[in-house]
Design an enzyme around this catalytic site. Structure first.
Site, short mmCIF file in Angstrom:
data_model
loop_
_atom_site.label_atom_id
_atom_site.label_comp_id
_atom_site.label_asym_id
_atom_site.label_seq_id
_atom_site.Cartn_x
_atom_site.Cartn_y
_atom_site.Cartn_z
N ARG A 134 -5.82 11.84 -7.16
CA ARG A 134 -7.95 10.75 -7.29
C ARG A 134 -8.66 12.27 -7.08
O ARG A 134 -9.81 11.84 -7.01
CB ARG A 134 -7.50 10.64 -6.07
N ARG B 164 0.78 -1.32 0.20
CA ARG B 164 -0.34 0.78 0.58
C ARG B 164 0.87 1.26 -0.31
O ARG B 164 0.50 2.60 0.33
CB ARG B 164 -0.86 -0.05 1.49
N ASP C 47 -6.74 -2.63 -7.46
CA ASP C 47 -7.13 -2.86 -6.66
C ASP C 47 -7.42 -4.36 -6.44
O ASP C 47 -8.21 -5.26 -7.66
CB ASP C 47 -8.46 -2.59 -6.08
N TYR D 180 -15.22 -11.07 0.72
CA TYR D 180 -15.91 -9.99 0.40
C TYR D 180 -17.43 -9.55 -0.85
O TYR D 180 -18.46 -9.44 -0.40
CB TYR D 180 -15.30 -8.67 -0.65
N ARG E 218 -3.43 6.06 -0.43
CA ARG E 218 -3.04 6.64 1.24
C ARG E 218 -2.61 7.29 2.15
O ARG E 218 -3.14 8.45 1.69
CB ARG E 218 -2.57 5.32 1.92
O1 1CP Z 1 0.14 0.63 -3.10
C1 1CP Z 1 -1.20 0.28 -3.11
O2 1CP Z 1 -1.67 1.29 -2.24
C2 1CP Z 1 -1.17 -0.11 -4.16
C3 1CP Z 1 -2.92 -0.67 -5.08
C4 1CP Z 1 -3.58 -1.95 -3.81
C5 1CP Z 1 -3.70 -2.70 -3.49
C6 1CP Z 1 -2.42 -3.95 -3.56
C7 1CP Z 1 -4.69 -0.94 -3.73
C8 1CP Z 1 -5.69 -0.02 -4.00
N1 1CP Z 1 -5.85 -1.95 -2.78
C9 1CP Z 1 -4.99 -2.77 -2.93
C10 1CP Z 1 -4.86 -4.87 -2.79
C11 1CP Z 1 -6.30 -4.57 -1.77
N2 1CP Z 1 -7.26 -4.41 -1.47
C12 1CP Z 1 -6.32 -5.23 -0.96
C13 1CP Z 1 -5.00 -6.57 -0.26
C14 1CP Z 1 -4.58 -5.72 0.53
C15 1CP Z 1 -4.38 -5.40 1.52
O3 1CP Z 1 -4.71 -6.50 3.17
O4 1CP Z 1 -4.00 -4.29 2.56
C16 1CP Z 1 -7.67 -5.90 -0.03
C17 1CP Z 1 -7.78 -6.07 1.25
C18 1CP Z 1 -8.04 -4.31 -0.95
C19 1CP Z 1 -9.66 -4.52 -0.75
C20 1CP Z 1 -9.74 -2.78 -0.38
N3 1CP Z 1 -10.22 -1.61 -0.94
C21 1CP Z 1 -10.02 -2.13 1.17
C22 1CP Z 1 -9.80 -3.16 2.68
C23 1CP Z 1 -10.75 -3.00 3.06
C24 1CP Z 1 -11.54 -3.60 4.20
O5 1CP Z 1 -12.03 -4.79 4.13
O6 1CP Z 1 -10.95 -3.35 5.50
C25 1CP Z 1 -10.29 -0.91 0.73
C26 1CP Z 1 -10.04 0.13 1.45
C27 1CP Z 1 -9.66 -0.88 -1.14
C28 1CP Z 1 -9.72 0.27 -1.38
C29 1CP Z 1 -8.36 1.13 -1.81
N4 1CP Z 1 -7.51 -0.13 -2.50
C30 1CP Z 1 -6.40 0.87 -3.11
C31 1CP Z 1 -6.30 2.01 -2.43
C32 1CP Z 1 -5.42 3.14 -2.78
C33 1CP Z 1 -7.83 1.95 -2.12
C34 1CP Z 1 -8.60 3.29 -1.12
C35 1CP Z 1 -9.74 3.91 -1.90
C36 1CP Z 1 -9.88 4.84 -2.28
O7 1CP Z 1 -8.33 5.81 -2.32
O8 1CP Z 1 -10.11 6.12 -2.80
#
Ligand code: 1CP
Length: 346
Positions: free
Chosen positions: A41, A28, A77, A156, A32
């Site tokens: 974004r 991540r 994602d 999910y 973030r």
């Molecule tokens: O470095 C990076 O951020 C690379 C991109 C990336 C990756 C590898 C994103 C962007 N998501 C993921 C994988 C992901 N998505 C995982 C596995 C990694 C981990 O465990 O952290 C999981 C569980 C998700 C599901 C997901 N997508 C969540 C978690 C929800 C929960 O159950 O708590 C969330 C918040 C997202 C949205 C998301 N994905 C990525 C970003 C930057 C965001 C935030 C959305 C935004 O900015 O509006």
């Protein structure tokens, strides 16, 4: 350019050849905590950003430029391949993936799995384009592709959105194993197609995220999950990192029978203990405690040095956090960790 990328510290560590300086990147790291990410974004929904190649490429590159990490992680994602398959899913800010129709019954599973996973490969052109643009800009720094593991995706899908203990998915595997295996088998093919698109376009390694696997009993992981996760990543032409949180009770199984070149370890298990469990023929990735990223520098520095020292017990070590970068992290701290890790080997 290409030849250099193949001898990157990351790929060497994945192949079991310990580089003088351990490679470091952060789960991540894209998105973030970066102000330049939040700025880009504004006005674009998460999944639209993922499917806009120049935007996805730029977001992937931001943390590499800023921190000097040894790898990019492709900005996307885990639910993107489901969107590409035509499933109705959105990512809600501050919450995560939400599905219009949860998959709970045998009929739901039959309807979903009637979609040909080849749809994903056919619809993945924006992903290939984003990876091509990113790889061209990264030069000798390797790009890591990724996908969600079948269990974490199912957590999910069956729930319909984020949940703490993933009770509905865990119930389905025991109550209706036929539907479970059908669903998990289909998800493995969908994730494999997503990985295939990224590999076609030039990622040098992939990570399978089974973030929520730690909610499973070891016997359930072995019977209901491991065969499908293995199918998702077997016989790929690039090395595989397999990551989960809370997987200490079945860490050796996270090797997926040797298909994984590296196993990700969270902050709960010291790396020397993890190395004793997984054995001498797998690389470890981890495991700085994300909670300590906000601690005073001397506390964090001592912790990072301890992680580096214990990591020497593994055949090779890729430095990372034990899970993702906390959203409120000061980006300067991440840069400082990279500098510390890079100075350690010299
Ligand atoms: O470095 C990076 O951020 C690379 C991109 C990336 C990756 C590898 C994103 C962007 N998501 C993921 C994988 C992901 N998505 C995982 C596995 C990694 C981990 O465990 O952290 C999981 C569980 C998700 C599901 C997901 N997508 C969540 C978690 C929800 C929960 O159950 O708590 C969330 C918040 C997202 C949205 C998301 N994905 C990525 C970003 C930057 C965001 C935030 C959305 C935004 O900015 O509006």
């Amino acid at each position: 350019m290409g030849a250099m990328a193949h001898t990157s510290a990351l790929v060497r560590a994945l192949n079991g050849d310990r580089p003088e300086v351990a490679p470091v990147w952060f789960m991540r790291q894209a998105g973030r905590s970066l102000p330049e990410y939040r700025e880009l974004r504004v006005g674009t929904r998460m999944l639209d950003a993922c499917l806009t190649p120049d935007l996805a490429a730029e977001i992937t590159l931001q943390p590499v430029r800023r921190h000097g990490v040894d790898a990019g992680i492709f900005f996307s994602d885990i639910v993107v391949p489901l969107r590409l398959a035509g499933v109705e899913v959105e990512i809600e800010p501050g919450r995560g993936p939400v599905f219009a129709a949860p998959i709970r019954t045998a009929d739901d599973v039959a309807r979903l799995t009637a979609i040909d996973p080849a749809e994903v490969a056919a619809a993945a052109e924006p992903i290939r384009e984003a990876v091509r643009l990113t790889v061209a800009e990264l030069g000798e720094t390797p790009l890591i592709g990724f996908a969600g593991a079948p269990f974490t995706l199912a957590a999910y899908l069956v729930e319909g959105g984020p949940s703490k203990e993933h009770l509905r998915a865990r119930a389905m595997m025991h109550a209706d194993p036929d539907s479970w295996h059908r669903l998990a088998g289909w998800l493995a093919q969908v994730s494999r197609a997503f990985l295939g698109a990224q590999i076609d376009a030039g990622v040098q390694a992939v990570q399978l995220f089974d973030s929520w696997a730690g909610s499973l009993a070891p016997a359930a992981f072995r019977a209901f999950i491991a065969p499908h996760s293995t199918a998702a990543v077997t016989d790929l032409p690039v090395p595989v990192i397999h990551f989960g949180v809370g997987t200490g009770p079945f860490l050796a199984d996270m090797r997926l029978g040797g298909v994984a070149s590296a196993v990700g370890v969270d902050w709960r298990l010291p790396l020397d203990e993890a190395a004793a469990i997984v054995g001498p023929d797998v690389t470890l990735q981890g495991n700085i405690d994300p909670a300590l990223v906000g601690a005073p520098w001397p506390v964090l520095e001592a912790h990072v040095r301890d992680v580096l020292r214990r990591g020497r017990a593994a055949r090779a070590h890729i430095v990372n956090l034990g899970h993702g970068v906390p959203p409120e992290t000061d980006p300067a701290v991440l840069t400082r960790i990279v500098e510390l890790v890079h100075a350690d080997g010299e």
